[in-house]
Design a protein around this motif. Structure first.
Motif, PDB file in Angstrom:
ATOM      1  N   ASP A 122       7.281 -18.685  -1.497  1.00  0.00           N
ATOM      2  CA  ASP A 122       7.603 -19.690  -2.869  1.00  0.00           C
ATOM      3  C   ASP A 122       6.175 -20.362  -3.396  1.00  0.00           C
ATOM      4  O   ASP A 122       6.571 -21.101  -4.529  1.00  0.00           O
ATOM      5  CB  ASP A 122       8.317 -21.816  -2.284  1.00  0.00           C
ATOM      6  N   SER A 175       3.137 -19.776  -6.297  1.00  0.00           N
ATOM      7  CA  SER A 175       2.907 -18.021  -7.601  1.00  0.00           C
ATOM      8  C   SER A 175       1.789 -17.848  -6.912  1.00  0.00           C
ATOM      9  O   SER A 175       1.226 -18.361  -5.668  1.00  0.00           O
ATOM     10  CB  SER A 175       2.946 -18.789  -8.313  1.00  0.00           C
ATOM     11  N   GLU A 202      -0.740 -17.524  -8.158  1.00  0.00           N
ATOM     12  CA  GLU A 202      -1.906 -18.666  -9.325  1.00  0.00           C
ATOM     13  C   GLU A 202      -2.241 -20.128  -7.872  1.00  0.00           C
ATOM     14  O   GLU A 202      -3.287 -20.015  -7.342  1.00  0.00           O
ATOM     15  CB  GLU A 202      -1.815 -18.989 -10.456  1.00  0.00           C
ATOM     16  N   SER A 203      -1.483 -19.991  -7.353  1.00  0.00           N
ATOM     17  CA  SER A 203      -1.054 -21.387  -6.733  1.00  0.00           C
ATOM     18  C   SER A 203      -1.033 -20.099  -4.979  1.00  0.00           C
ATOM     19  O   SER A 203      -2.117 -20.877  -4.564  1.00  0.00           O
ATOM     20  CB  SER A 203       0.242 -21.954  -6.843  1.00  0.00           C
TER      21      SER A 203
END
Length: 293
Positions: free
Chosen positions: A253, A255, A257-258
């Protein structure tokens, strides 16, 4: 060193005996090999875990050593050096366990270390082994496996041991007593979940018995038929597909970037975090780099 001294030293080395590790039957006496019988007949001393048990075996095969020596967990500190002295003096010594291969989950391994430290030749005489016999007939994976011997008695120690196998793909082999098998299976279920297991008892004997199934199924069968005799417990390793699914679940879940930021928060450089993210997602590092530009 003079030639005379060298010759004397060489002679002393040649006069040394050897330590033979002789496998004995785990139940069926027909599993005794010709080589094992001949080795025991040729050795001056036989060191045994239980001399009463070994004497029965020796009588059956008409073997009469000069000395039948007691060597077990409670006297190894004193008996070990004495046995090594006999070998150094030129006597061949055969080490046997009550059943199967010596030096596996018994003090024989300590005698082997003493022998090697004294530069004594250690020669294995292969034969029956309960754990491997249970493994090859278990129907579980034989490509990779771990022999863990007898599990710890205390629950917390058993849990700690089992937790170390949570991500292990290889099959796990244990020995367990009839008094503890139910407790061990119960803790195994709590720690590792519903793995496939195989219980083998009385291997090679007339009443050889196999119980196969999930941990729950085996516990139910033991409830119907109370455990008797020593068990070989064979436990399924972690399924690689399941582990991969679990390994990937945490970032599904996130992104991109995360995902990268997560690894950076753990101390990885931006470059290494991107590389790790690419590995997780089975994409190229360049794709991650281009997406984050």
């Amino acid at each position: 060193m003079t030639a005379a001294v060298q010759k004397s030293f060489s002679n002393r080395e040649e006069e040394r005996g050897k330590l033979y590790l002789v496998a004995t039957p785990i139940g069926n006496l027909d599993d005794m090999t010709f080589r094992a019988i001949n080795t025991l007949k040729s050795c001056s001393i036989i060191a045994a875990e239980d001399t009463r048990q070994t004497r029965k075996l020796l009588t059956h095969f008409d073997i009469t050593p000069e000395m039948l020596f007691s060597y077990h967990e409670h006297n190894k500190a004193a008996s070990g050096p004495e046995l090594i002295r006999y070998i150094i003096e030129g006597k061949n010594l055969a080490l046997v366990s009550d059943a199967g291969l010596p030096a596996i989950s018994d003090p024989g391994s300590d005698l082997v270390k003493l022998a090697l430290e004294a530069d004594i030749s250690v020669i294995p005489i292969p034969g029956a082994n309960a754990a491997l016999s249970a493994l090859i007939a278990s129907g579980l994976d034989t490509e990779r496996f771990t022999f863990a011997g007898f599990p710890p008695r205390e629950k917390k120690d058993l849990e700690k041991l089992l937790q170390s196998f949570q991500v292990s793909h290889g099959t796990i082999l244990f020995y367990e007593s009839p008094h503890r098998i139910v407790k061990t299976l119960t803790v195994l279920k709590e720690t590792l979940g519903s793995r496939k297991v195989v219980l083998a008892r009385e291997l090679t004997k007339l009443h050889e018995e196999w119980v196969r199934g999930t941990v729950e199924q085996c516990l139910a069968k033991l409830e119907e038929n109370p455990p008797i005799g020593e068990y070989c417990l064979v436990v399924e390793g972690k399924n690689e597909a399941e582990e991969e699914q679990e390994r990937q679940a945490w970032w599904q879940d996130l992104s991109l970037e995360s995902h990268v930021a997560h690894y950076e928060s753990e101390g990885l450089t931006r470059k290494d975090a991107m590389k790790r993210t690419a590995t997780d997602r089975s994409i190229s590092k360049r794709d991650v780099y281009n997406a984050l530009l």
